[in-house]
Design an enzyme around this catalytic site. Structure first.
Site, PDB file in Angstrom:
ATOM      1  N   GLY A  12     -27.528  14.636  17.575  1.00 40.91           N
ATOM      2  CA  GLY A  12     -27.292  14.663  16.128  1.00 40.91           C
ATOM      3  C   GLY A  12     -26.127  13.828  15.632  1.00 40.91           C
ATOM      4  O   GLY A  12     -25.542  14.138  14.591  1.00 40.91           O
ATOM      5  N   THR A  13     -25.781  12.748  16.336  1.00 46.28           N
ATOM      6  CA  THR A  13     -24.674  11.926  15.822  1.00 46.28           C
ATOM      7  C   THR A  13     -25.083  11.218  14.527  1.00 46.28           C
ATOM      8  O   THR A  13     -24.240  11.000  13.652  1.00 46.28           O
ATOM      9  CB  THR A  13     -24.173  10.886  16.852  1.00 46.28           C
ATOM     10  OG1 THR A  13     -25.217   9.955  17.125  1.00 46.28           O
ATOM     11  CG2 THR A  13     -23.699  11.547  18.127  1.00 46.28           C
ATOM     12  N   ASN A  14     -26.342  10.880  14.388  1.00 53.62           N
ATOM     13  CA  ASN A  14     -26.784  10.275  13.124  1.00 53.62           C
ATOM     14  C   ASN A  14     -26.762  11.304  11.991  1.00 53.62           C
ATOM     15  O   ASN A  14     -26.412  10.973  10.857  1.00 53.62           O
ATOM     16  CB  ASN A  14     -28.174   9.650  13.275  1.00 53.62           C
ATOM     17  CG  ASN A  14     -28.097   8.267  13.887  1.00 53.62           C
ATOM     18  OD1 ASN A  14     -27.636   7.329  13.248  1.00 53.62           O
ATOM     19  ND2 ASN A  14     -28.514   8.150  15.148  1.00 53.62           N
ATOM     20  N   MET A  91     -37.639  13.090  18.116  1.00 49.49           N
ATOM     21  CA  MET A  91     -38.351  12.470  19.232  1.00 49.49           C
ATOM     22  C   MET A  91     -39.855  12.766  19.292  1.00 49.49           C
ATOM     23  O   MET A  91     -40.471  12.609  20.330  1.00 49.49           O
ATOM     24  CB  MET A  91     -37.680  12.879  20.545  1.00 49.49           C
ATOM     25  CG  MET A  91     -36.237  12.421  20.634  1.00 49.49           C
ATOM     26  SD  MET A  91     -36.027  10.646  20.303  1.00 49.49           S
ATOM     27  CE  MET A  91     -34.285  10.440  20.624  1.00 49.49           C
ATOM     28  N   ILE A  93     -43.645  11.912  17.484  1.00 47.90           N
ATOM     29  CA  ILE A  93     -44.341  11.070  16.499  1.00 47.90           C
ATOM     30  C   ILE A  93     -45.157  11.991  15.594  1.00 47.90           C
ATOM     31  O   ILE A  93     -45.919  12.836  16.071  1.00 47.90           O
ATOM     32  CB  ILE A  93     -45.232  10.027  17.212  1.00 47.90           C
ATOM     33  CG1 ILE A  93     -44.330   9.047  17.973  1.00 47.90           C
ATOM     34  CG2 ILE A  93     -46.112   9.288  16.207  1.00 47.90           C
ATOM     35  CD1 ILE A  93     -45.058   7.993  18.777  1.00 47.90           C
ATOM     36  N   LEU A  94     -44.969  11.824  14.282  1.00 46.05           N
ATOM     37  CA  LEU A  94     -45.656  12.699  13.332  1.00 46.05           C
ATOM     38  C   LEU A  94     -47.072  12.204  13.063  1.00 46.05           C
ATOM     39  O   LEU A  94     -47.303  10.999  12.896  1.00 46.05           O
ATOM     40  CB  LEU A  94     -44.865  12.759  12.021  1.00 46.05           C
ATOM     41  CG  LEU A  94     -43.526  13.504  12.112  1.00 46.05           C
ATOM     42  CD1 LEU A  94     -42.713  13.282  10.845  1.00 46.05           C
ATOM     43  CD2 LEU A  94     -43.756  14.987  12.367  1.00 46.05           C
ATOM     44  N   ASN A 108     -36.833   6.481   9.117  1.00 45.66           N
ATOM     45  CA  ASN A 108     -36.496   6.657  10.534  1.00 45.66           C
ATOM     46  C   ASN A 108     -35.425   5.647  10.941  1.00 45.66           C
ATOM     47  O   ASN A 108     -35.356   4.548  10.384  1.00 45.66           O
ATOM     48  CB  ASN A 108     -37.750   6.419  11.379  1.00 45.66           C
ATOM     49  CG  ASN A 108     -37.504   6.602  12.868  1.00 45.66           C
ATOM     50  OD1 ASN A 108     -36.870   7.563  13.306  1.00 45.66           O
ATOM     51  ND2 ASN A 108     -37.988   5.659  13.671  1.00 45.66           N
ATOM     52  N   HIS A 110     -34.411   3.510  14.232  1.00 49.30           N
ATOM     53  CA  HIS A 110     -34.874   3.120  15.571  1.00 49.30           C
ATOM     54  C   HIS A 110     -33.803   2.217  16.210  1.00 49.30           C
ATOM     55  O   HIS A 110     -33.345   1.261  15.578  1.00 49.30           O
ATOM     56  CB  HIS A 110     -36.209   2.371  15.490  1.00 49.30           C
ATOM     57  CG  HIS A 110     -36.708   2.006  16.851  1.00 49.30           C
ATOM     58  ND1 HIS A 110     -37.245   2.943  17.709  1.00 49.30           N
ATOM     59  CD2 HIS A 110     -36.695   0.838  17.528  1.00 49.30           C
ATOM     60  CE1 HIS A 110     -37.546   2.354  18.861  1.00 49.30           C
ATOM     61  NE2 HIS A 110     -37.224   1.070  18.775  1.00 49.30           N
TER      62      HIS A 110
HETATM   63  C1  GAR Z   1     -30.361   7.358  18.302  1.00 52.40           C
HETATM   64  O1  GAR Z   1     -29.941   6.222  18.993  1.00 52.40           O
HETATM   65  C2  GAR Z   1     -31.650   7.067  17.552  1.00 52.40           C
HETATM   66  O2  GAR Z   1     -31.692   5.758  17.035  1.00 52.40           O
HETATM   67  C3  GAR Z   1     -32.669   7.230  18.638  1.00 52.40           C
HETATM   68  O3  GAR Z   1     -32.223   8.315  19.416  1.00 52.40           O
HETATM   69  C4  GAR Z   1     -30.807   8.459  19.267  1.00 52.40           C
HETATM   70  C5  GAR Z   1     -30.523   9.844  18.748  1.00 52.40           C
HETATM   71  O4  GAR Z   1     -29.156  10.111  18.706  1.00 52.40           O
HETATM   72  N1  GAR Z   1     -33.960   7.465  18.070  1.00 52.40           N
HETATM   73  C6  GAR Z   1     -35.094   7.080  18.640  1.00 52.40           C
HETATM   74  O5  GAR Z   1     -35.153   6.530  19.708  1.00 52.40           O
HETATM   75  C7  GAR Z   1     -36.343   7.407  17.830  1.00 52.40           C
HETATM   76  N2  GAR Z   1     -37.448   6.591  18.259  1.00 52.40           N
HETATM   77  P1  GAR Z   1     -28.530  11.259  17.799  1.00 52.40           P
HETATM   78  O6  GAR Z   1     -29.326  12.550  18.066  1.00 52.40           O
HETATM   79  O7  GAR Z   1     -27.114  11.383  18.329  1.00 52.40           O
HETATM   80  O8  GAR Z   1     -28.593  10.847  16.371  1.00 52.40           O
END
Ligand code: GAR
Length: 207
Positions: A12-14, A91, A93-94, A108, A110
């Site tokens: 969940g850093t994003n 993670m 795909i919907l 999203n 990516h």
């Molecule tokens: C992030 O790097 C995001 O871009 C990627 O997973 C990580 C999640 O980090 N997402 C994908 O690969 C989706 N296809 P987070 O949980 O710390 O945000």
């Protein structure tokens, strides 16, 4: 004020970047009202609770396939009256039952420069492993709308980083997150909430 629902699966850093941006007043005309996790153990859930955001867990493991899972997600999104849905490290795909109901309303992040290193099977660290294996000299992240094809919706924003000779997937992932993802995802969310993204001929433009 637009109602933002964030879908997560992991660290969940994003999500944290979105929460921090909102706290700084940088998400104009938008508020995160709910975080939905596919994983009951996701640290993202703690981040949401600490910020006082309502959380809902819909465990992917409890559903037989992607269609059944997507129906459960759709029901919750409708229930939450989401204006914008953000996939922040989500993670799964919907299925089209969700993407068709929310056209150009799901964003999203990516961790690569689409159309490279994307589509089914390209998620998380795997994306960076593949980029390093190929030997590309730049990589980055893409913020895009979600449609019925994995990682194929209209691109909103992209940003790049250089790749160094001694990079590992972990080092590259961190560089891309810090320099691109955590900045561009909140920016795209704010642009959406301010109605500054328009679609022409299937492409997204920031006005
Ligand atoms: C992030 O790097 C995001 O871009 C990627 O997973 C990580 C999640 O980090 N997402 C994908 O690969 C989706 N296809 P987070 O949980 O710390 O945000």
């Amino acid at each position: 004020m637009k109602n933002i629902v964030v879908l997560v699966s992991g660290g969940g850093t994003n999500l944290q970047a979105l929460i921090d941006s909102e706290a700084r007043g940088e998400i104009k005309n938008g508020k995160i009202t709910c975080v939905i996790s596919s994983n009951p153990e996701a640290y993202a859930l703690e981040r949401a609770s600490k910020a006082g955001i309502n959380t809902v867990v819909i465990p992917r493991k409890e559903y037989k396939d992607s269609v059944a899972y997507s129906k459960a997600i759709l029901e919750e999104l409708d229930n939450q009256k989401a204006d914008l849905i953000v996939l922040a490290g989500f993670m799964t795909i919907l299925d089209r039952c969700v993407t068709e109901k929310y056209p150009y309303r799901i964003i999203n992040v990516h961790p690569a420069l689409i159309p490279s290193f994307c589509g089914e099977g390209f998620y998380g660290l795997k994306v960076h492993e593949k980029a390093l294996e190929y030997g590309v000299k730049v990589s980055g992240a893409t913020i895009h709308f979600v449609n019925e094809e994995a990682d194929a919706g209209a691109i909103i924003l992209q940003g790049t980083v250089n790749i160094e000779n001694d990079d590992t997937p972990e080092v590259l992932q961190k560089r891309i997150m810090e320099n691109v993802e955590w900045k561009l995802l909140p920016k795209a969310v704010s642009l959406f909430c301010e109605d500054r993204i328009s679609i022409r001929n299937g492409k997204a433009y920031v006005d």
